[in-house]
Design a protein around this motif. Structure first.
Motif, PDB file in Angstrom:
ATOM      1  N   LYS A  59       0.986  -1.185  -0.373  1.00  0.00           N
ATOM      2  CA  LYS A  59       0.123  -0.167  -0.104  1.00  0.00           C
ATOM      3  C   LYS A  59       0.740   1.207  -0.021  1.00  0.00           C
ATOM      4  N   ASP A  60       1.711   1.128   0.041  1.00  0.00           N
ATOM      5  CA  ASP A  60       3.449   2.193  -0.066  1.00  0.00           C
ATOM      6  C   ASP A  60       3.756   2.236  -1.314  1.00  0.00           C
ATOM      7  N   LEU A  61       3.715   3.324  -2.204  1.00  0.00           N
ATOM      8  CA  LEU A  61       3.496   4.113  -3.257  1.00  0.00           C
ATOM      9  C   LEU A  61       4.983   3.214  -3.334  1.00  0.00           C
ATOM     10  N   ASN A  62       5.788   4.374  -2.364  1.00  0.00           N
ATOM     11  CA  ASN A  62       7.586   4.498  -2.478  1.00  0.00           C
ATOM     12  C   ASN A  62       8.156   3.350  -1.694  1.00  0.00           C
ATOM     13  N   LEU A  63       7.792   2.481  -1.223  1.00  0.00           N
ATOM     14  CA  LEU A  63       8.254   0.635  -1.770  1.00  0.00           C
ATOM     15  C   LEU A  63       7.855   0.347  -2.553  1.00  0.00           C
ATOM     16  N   LEU A  64       7.071   0.355  -3.492  1.00  0.00           N
ATOM     17  CA  LEU A  64       6.755  -0.163  -4.252  1.00  0.00           C
ATOM     18  C   LEU A  64       7.079   0.185  -5.160  1.00  0.00           C
ATOM     19  N   LYS A  65       7.888   1.186  -5.075  1.00  0.00           N
ATOM     20  CA  LYS A  65       8.462   1.414  -6.024  1.00  0.00           C
ATOM     21  C   LYS A  65       9.944   1.343  -6.368  1.00  0.00           C
ATOM     22  N   LEU A  66      10.751   1.267  -5.050  1.00  0.00           N
ATOM     23  CA  LEU A  66      11.594   0.339  -4.692  1.00  0.00           C
ATOM     24  C   LEU A  66      11.697  -1.484  -4.844  1.00  0.00           C
ATOM     25  N   PHE A  67      10.956  -1.608  -4.706  1.00  0.00           N
ATOM     26  CA  PHE A  67      10.779  -3.107  -5.155  1.00  0.00           C
ATOM     27  C   PHE A  67      10.488  -3.575  -6.070  1.00  0.00           C
ATOM     28  N   TYR A  68      10.050  -1.903  -7.730  1.00  0.00           N
ATOM     29  CA  TYR A  68      10.225  -2.701  -9.127  1.00  0.00           C
ATOM     30  C   TYR A  68      11.502  -2.107  -9.313  1.00  0.00           C
ATOM     31  N   ASP A  69      12.470  -1.263  -8.543  1.00  0.00           N
ATOM     32  CA  ASP A  69      14.038  -0.922  -9.128  1.00  0.00           C
ATOM     33  C   ASP A  69      14.631  -1.909  -8.676  1.00  0.00           C
ATOM     34  N   VAL A  70      13.941  -2.588  -7.467  1.00  0.00           N
ATOM     35  CA  VAL A  70      14.983  -4.159  -7.777  1.00  0.00           C
ATOM     36  C   VAL A  70      14.780  -5.660  -8.123  1.00  0.00           C
ATOM     37  N   MET A  71      13.682  -5.204  -8.573  1.00  0.00           N
ATOM     38  CA  MET A  71      13.356  -7.209  -8.961  1.00  0.00           C
ATOM     39  C   MET A  71      13.722  -7.869  -9.650  1.00  0.00           C
ATOM     40  N   PRO A  72      14.587  -7.202 -10.569  1.00  0.00           N
ATOM     41  CA  PRO A  72      15.686  -8.032 -11.634  1.00  0.00           C
ATOM     42  C   PRO A  72      16.949  -8.461 -10.559  1.00  0.00           C
ATOM     43  N   ILE A  73      17.166  -7.679  -9.325  1.00  0.00           N
ATOM     44  CA  ILE A  73      18.385  -9.158  -8.684  1.00  0.00           C
ATOM     45  C   ILE A  73      17.911  -9.667  -7.380  1.00  0.00           C
ATOM     46  N   LEU A  74      16.395  -9.702  -7.992  1.00  0.00           N
ATOM     47  CA  LEU A  74      15.497 -10.815  -6.639  1.00  0.00           C
ATOM     48  C   LEU A  74      15.712 -12.849  -7.035  1.00  0.00           C
ATOM     49  N   SER A  75      15.253 -13.569  -6.343  1.00  0.00           N
ATOM     50  CA  SER A  75      15.740 -14.649  -6.628  1.00  0.00           C
ATOM     51  C   SER A  75      13.892 -14.977  -7.125  1.00  0.00           C
TER      52      SER A  75
END
Length: 138
Positions: free
Chosen positions: A14-30
């Motif tokens: 529900k947190d827009l900033n955390l969603l943006k952070l998640f988007y930024d790091v998606m390529p390095i996540l398992s």
């Protein structure tokens, strides 16, 4: 630290900033971790796509496209159908045009429709999105 501890709180979706952070790091996540977080997003927002704030729609659309890209590159297609259903239900607005076009590209990739995926890539290039067209080629 397990991947991203900050995303262990159930309210992160529900947190827009955390969603943006998640988007930024998606390529390095398992892939298992990535898919689990995508499932949380879909649980939170599916069924009310048109009622979501437009800024959230855009970020969620970008996350969905990034997930489709990661699935295509990694050859792991879990949750792809759910992602495409979610994207398809987002409103057709100018802000979401590129997301909708990329959705069509990844559907074509999943269906092994090379003619359609090449056509969409050509459209992206004609519209001036050469970098995106190059980046998405599987």
């Amino acid at each position: 630290m397990d991947e991203l501890d900050v995303l262990c709180d159930s309210n992160w979706v529900k947190d827009l900033n955390l969603l943006k952070l998640f988007y930024d790091v998606m390529p390095i996540l398992s892939m298992p971790y990535l898919s689990a977080r995508i499932k949380e997003i879909l649980t939170e927002y599916s069924g009310r796509e048109k009622q979501i704030d437009p800024e959230y729609q855009y970020v969620l659309g970008m996350i969905s496209i990034s997930y489709a890209r990661e699935c295509s590159f990694r050859g792991d297609y879990r949750l792809m159908e759910e992602i495409f259903i979610f994207l398809d239900k987002l409103p057709r607005t100018p802000k979401l045009f590129l997301i909708k076009l990329l959705e069509k590209y990844y559907v074509a990739i999943l269906l092994h429709d090379k003619a359609k995926s090449k056509h969409i890539s050509k459209i992206l290039r004609k519209l001036g999105y050469q970098k995106i067209a190059t980046d998405i080629e599987v």
